[in-house]
Design a protein around this motif. Structure first.
Motif, PDB file in Angstrom:
ATOM      1  N   ALA A  58      69.840  31.057  57.784  1.00 28.64           N
ATOM      2  CA  ALA A  58      69.280  31.406  56.474  1.00 28.64           C
ATOM      3  C   ALA A  58      68.103  32.361  56.622  1.00 28.64           C
ATOM      4  O   ALA A  58      67.311  32.243  57.554  1.00 28.64           O
ATOM      5  CB  ALA A  58      68.844  30.148  55.737  1.00 28.64           C
ATOM      6  N   PRO A  59      67.971  33.325  55.704  1.00 31.52           N
ATOM      7  CA  PRO A  59      66.820  34.236  55.743  1.00 31.52           C
ATOM      8  C   PRO A  59      65.554  33.518  55.294  1.00 31.52           C
ATOM      9  O   PRO A  59      65.621  32.532  54.555  1.00 31.52           O
ATOM     10  CB  PRO A  59      67.218  35.335  54.746  1.00 31.52           C
ATOM     11  N   PRO A  60      64.387  34.004  55.704  1.00 30.72           N
ATOM     12  CA  PRO A  60      63.140  33.390  55.234  1.00 30.72           C
ATOM     13  C   PRO A  60      62.922  33.713  53.759  1.00 30.72           C
ATOM     14  O   PRO A  60      63.276  34.794  53.293  1.00 30.72           O
ATOM     15  CB  PRO A  60      62.069  34.041  56.114  1.00 30.72           C
ATOM     16  N   SER A  61      62.334  32.772  53.036  1.00 30.04           N
ATOM     17  CA  SER A  61      62.100  32.987  51.615  1.00 30.04           C
ATOM     18  C   SER A  61      60.810  32.279  51.206  1.00 30.04           C
ATOM     19  O   SER A  61      60.686  31.065  51.395  1.00 30.04           O
ATOM     20  CB  SER A  61      63.272  32.465  50.779  1.00 30.04           C
ATOM     21  N   MET A  62      59.869  33.046  50.672  1.00 27.10           N
ATOM     22  CA  MET A  62      58.581  32.503  50.247  1.00 27.10           C
ATOM     23  C   MET A  62      58.307  32.906  48.805  1.00 27.10           C
ATOM     24  O   MET A  62      58.684  33.988  48.357  1.00 27.10           O
ATOM     25  CB  MET A  62      57.462  33.043  51.138  1.00 27.10           C
ATOM     26  N   SER A  63      57.648  32.014  48.077  1.00 27.08           N
ATOM     27  CA  SER A  63      57.167  32.353  46.744  1.00 27.08           C
ATOM     28  C   SER A  63      55.647  32.307  46.751  1.00 27.08           C
ATOM     29  O   SER A  63      55.043  31.520  47.481  1.00 27.08           O
ATOM     30  CB  SER A  63      57.721  31.390  45.694  1.00 27.08           C
ATOM     31  N   VAL A  64      55.035  33.163  45.931  1.00 27.97           N
ATOM     32  CA  VAL A  64      53.580  33.226  45.831  1.00 27.97           C
ATOM     33  C   VAL A  64      53.196  33.127  44.357  1.00 27.97           C
ATOM     34  O   VAL A  64      53.770  33.820  43.511  1.00 27.97           O
ATOM     35  CB  VAL A  64      53.025  34.532  46.421  1.00 27.97           C
ATOM     36  N   THR A  89      58.067  40.826  53.104  1.00 26.76           N
ATOM     37  CA  THR A  89      56.854  40.795  52.287  1.00 26.76           C
ATOM     38  C   THR A  89      57.186  40.313  50.881  1.00 26.76           C
ATOM     39  O   THR A  89      58.261  40.595  50.353  1.00 26.76           O
ATOM     40  CB  THR A  89      56.182  42.180  52.205  1.00 26.76           C
ATOM     41  N   THR A  90      56.261  39.584  50.294  1.00 25.48           N
ATOM     42  CA  THR A  90      56.369  39.115  48.913  1.00 25.48           C
ATOM     43  C   THR A  90      55.034  39.364  48.226  1.00 25.48           C
ATOM     44  O   THR A  90      53.984  39.096  48.809  1.00 25.48           O
ATOM     45  CB  THR A  90      56.698  37.610  48.871  1.00 25.48           C
ATOM     46  N   ASP A  91      55.074  39.899  47.014  1.00 27.62           N
ATOM     47  CA  ASP A  91      53.811  40.138  46.300  1.00 27.62           C
ATOM     48  C   ASP A  91      53.851  39.511  44.914  1.00 27.62           C
ATOM     49  O   ASP A  91      54.906  39.200  44.376  1.00 27.62           O
ATOM     50  CB  ASP A  91      53.485  41.633  46.221  1.00 27.62           C
ATOM     51  N   PHE A  92      52.653  39.326  44.361  1.00 30.14           N
ATOM     52  CA  PHE A  92      52.504  38.692  43.056  1.00 30.14           C
ATOM     53  C   PHE A  92      51.229  39.207  42.409  1.00 30.14           C
ATOM     54  O   PHE A  92      50.214  39.396  43.085  1.00 30.14           O
ATOM     55  CB  PHE A  92      52.431  37.168  43.215  1.00 30.14           C
ATOM     56  N   GLY A  93      51.294  39.468  41.101  1.00 28.61           N
ATOM     57  CA  GLY A  93      50.133  39.977  40.401  1.00 28.61           C
ATOM     58  C   GLY A  93      49.825  39.169  39.146  1.00 28.61           C
ATOM     59  O   GLY A  93      50.734  38.670  38.472  1.00 28.61           O
ATOM     60  N   THR A  94      48.537  39.032  38.849  1.00 26.04           N
ATOM     61  CA  THR A  94      48.080  38.307  37.673  1.00 26.04           C
ATOM     62  C   THR A  94      47.056  39.143  36.921  1.00 26.04           C
ATOM     63  O   THR A  94      46.158  39.721  37.526  1.00 26.04           O
ATOM     64  CB  THR A  94      47.433  36.962  38.065  1.00 26.04           C
ATOM     65  N   GLU A  95      47.198  39.214  35.586  1.00 26.27           N
ATOM     66  CA  GLU A  95      46.224  39.880  34.725  1.00 26.27           C
ATOM     67  C   GLU A  95      45.305  38.819  34.127  1.00 26.27           C
ATOM     68  O   GLU A  95      45.763  37.759  33.697  1.00 26.27           O
ATOM     69  CB  GLU A  95      46.932  40.649  33.613  1.00 26.27           C
ATOM     70  N   PHE A  96      43.994  39.119  34.095  1.00 32.92           N
ATOM     71  CA  PHE A  96      43.030  38.141  33.595  1.00 32.92           C
ATOM     72  C   PHE A  96      42.000  38.864  32.732  1.00 32.92           C
ATOM     73  O   PHE A  96      41.321  39.785  33.193  1.00 32.92           O
ATOM     74  CB  PHE A  96      42.340  37.440  34.768  1.00 32.92           C
ATOM     75  N   SER A  97      41.869  38.433  31.469  1.00 35.86           N
ATOM     76  CA  SER A  97      40.916  39.056  30.552  1.00 35.86           C
ATOM     77  C   SER A  97      39.505  38.545  30.822  1.00 35.86           C
ATOM     78  O   SER A  97      39.299  37.344  31.066  1.00 35.86           O
ATOM     79  CB  SER A  97      41.304  38.758  29.105  1.00 35.86           C
ATOM     80  N   LEU A  98      38.536  39.440  30.762  1.00 37.09           N
ATOM     81  CA  LEU A  98      37.135  39.075  30.937  1.00 37.09           C
ATOM     82  C   LEU A  98      36.441  38.779  29.624  1.00 37.09           C
ATOM     83  O   LEU A  98      35.266  38.453  29.602  1.00 37.09           O
ATOM     84  CB  LEU A  98      36.399  40.174  31.692  1.00 37.09           C
ATOM     85  N   TRP A  99      37.149  38.917  28.516  1.00 37.18           N
ATOM     86  CA  TRP A  99      36.576  38.627  27.211  1.00 37.18           C
ATOM     87  C   TRP A  99      36.387  37.114  27.057  1.00 37.18           C
ATOM     88  O   TRP A  99      37.186  36.306  27.540  1.00 37.18           O
ATOM     89  CB  TRP A  99      37.475  39.131  26.096  1.00 37.18           C
ATOM     90  N   ARG A 100      35.381  36.730  26.369  1.00 33.60           N
ATOM     91  CA  ARG A 100      35.169  35.309  26.089  1.00 33.60           C
ATOM     92  C   ARG A 100      36.214  34.830  25.090  1.00 33.60           C
ATOM     93  O   ARG A 100      36.536  35.553  24.135  1.00 33.60           O
ATOM     94  CB  ARG A 100      33.778  35.081  25.492  1.00 33.60           C
ATOM     95  N   PRO A 101      36.745  33.604  25.249  1.00 38.49           N
ATOM     96  CA  PRO A 101      37.738  33.080  24.306  1.00 38.49           C
ATOM     97  C   PRO A 101      37.100  32.794  22.947  1.00 38.49           C
ATOM     98  O   PRO A 101      35.913  32.549  22.845  1.00 38.49           O
ATOM     99  CB  PRO A 101      38.217  31.794  24.970  1.00 38.49           C
TER     100      PRO A 101
END
Length: 238
Positions: free
Chosen positions: A50-56, A226-238
């Motif tokens: 089996a091939p290697p498989s990772m989640s991030v 290689t596996t990549d992952f991106g997250t967007e985060f607002s700096l505005w106050r809720p």
């Protein structure tokens, strides 16, 4: 007075009984052999093929503020979702501050009818998000096997997960949001490790890339994934 003589078993009846017994014995042996093979295949052979498989995944949480700076805690979790044991070789974070340009609703232009000939489209009615951004944090780790320098070992069995926390700081007066980008480099534990080095791009972001050995012998680096992952985060106050 005549005596009744019992008929003797015929050769054909004797042969059928032996054949039936032999068939049953063979079926039992084959069933046992198949069970052993199935167990060995699922436990040893299949994971090896089996091939290697990772989640991030990553989560971001605002945890405090001092002056103009906001403290943000990131939790990055890497999980082995495959069947083979995995050797983690490199991990990089790039945090990019993004400033968004806003326009008044009364002067906002309509969506253009002509679409660009591109693989991606990003259009908004009342604001314009510039490309790129400013790198405000970059963080990288090379694990054992990726470097000859002293480093920690990181190996994950199937189903195993490891989380890593990091606190960084951003200025909401300069940026509206941040992009938190993670890249993971890994290979099967049964494959030789691949040497990595850090490389910075023109935009300031870093990546863990194959070293000179891969240029001399490309076949040595075919096991690298290689596996990549991106997250967007607002700096505005809720």
């Amino acid at each position: 007075m005549s005596k009744e003589v019992e008929p003797k078993p015929t050769a054909s009846k004797f042969s059928m009984e032996m054949l039936n017994s032999a068939v049953q014995t063979l079926a039992i042996v084959l069933a046992g052999a198949w069970g052993v093979y199935t167990f060995v295949y699922e436990a040893k052979i299949a994971p090896g093929l089996a091939p290697p498989s990772m989640s991030v995944t990553s989560t971001l949480e605002r945890v405090g503020q001092r002056g103009d700076l906001v403290a943000i805690r990131s939790t990055v979790t890497r999980t082995n979702v495959g069947q083979a044991e995995v050797r983690v070789l490199g991990l990089t974070y790039n945090v990019v501050g993004v400033r968004t340009r806003f326009g008044e609703a009364s002067v906002a232009g309509a969506m253009p009818e002509q679409l660009p000939r591109s693989s991606t489209i990003a259009q908004a009615r009342y604001y314009d998000e510039p490309e790129g951004g400013e790198v405000i944090l970059r963080h990288g780790v090379l694990f054992e096997g990726a470097t000859a320098l002293p480093s920690e070992r990181s190996a994950l069995n199937p189903g195993e997960a490891v989380s890593r926390d990091l606190i960084f700081y951003a200025d909401p007066t300069r940026f509206d949001s941040i992009r938190f980008q993670v890249e993971l480099s890994y290979a099967k534990m049964s494959e030789p490790p691949v040497a990595l080095v850090f490389k910075a791009g023109r935009d300031g972001r870093i990546a863990a890339v194959p070293g000179l050995d891969c240029h001399a012998e490309p076949s040595r680096c075919r096991a690298l994934v290689t596996t990549d992952f991106g997250t967007e985060f607002s700096l505005w106050r809720p």
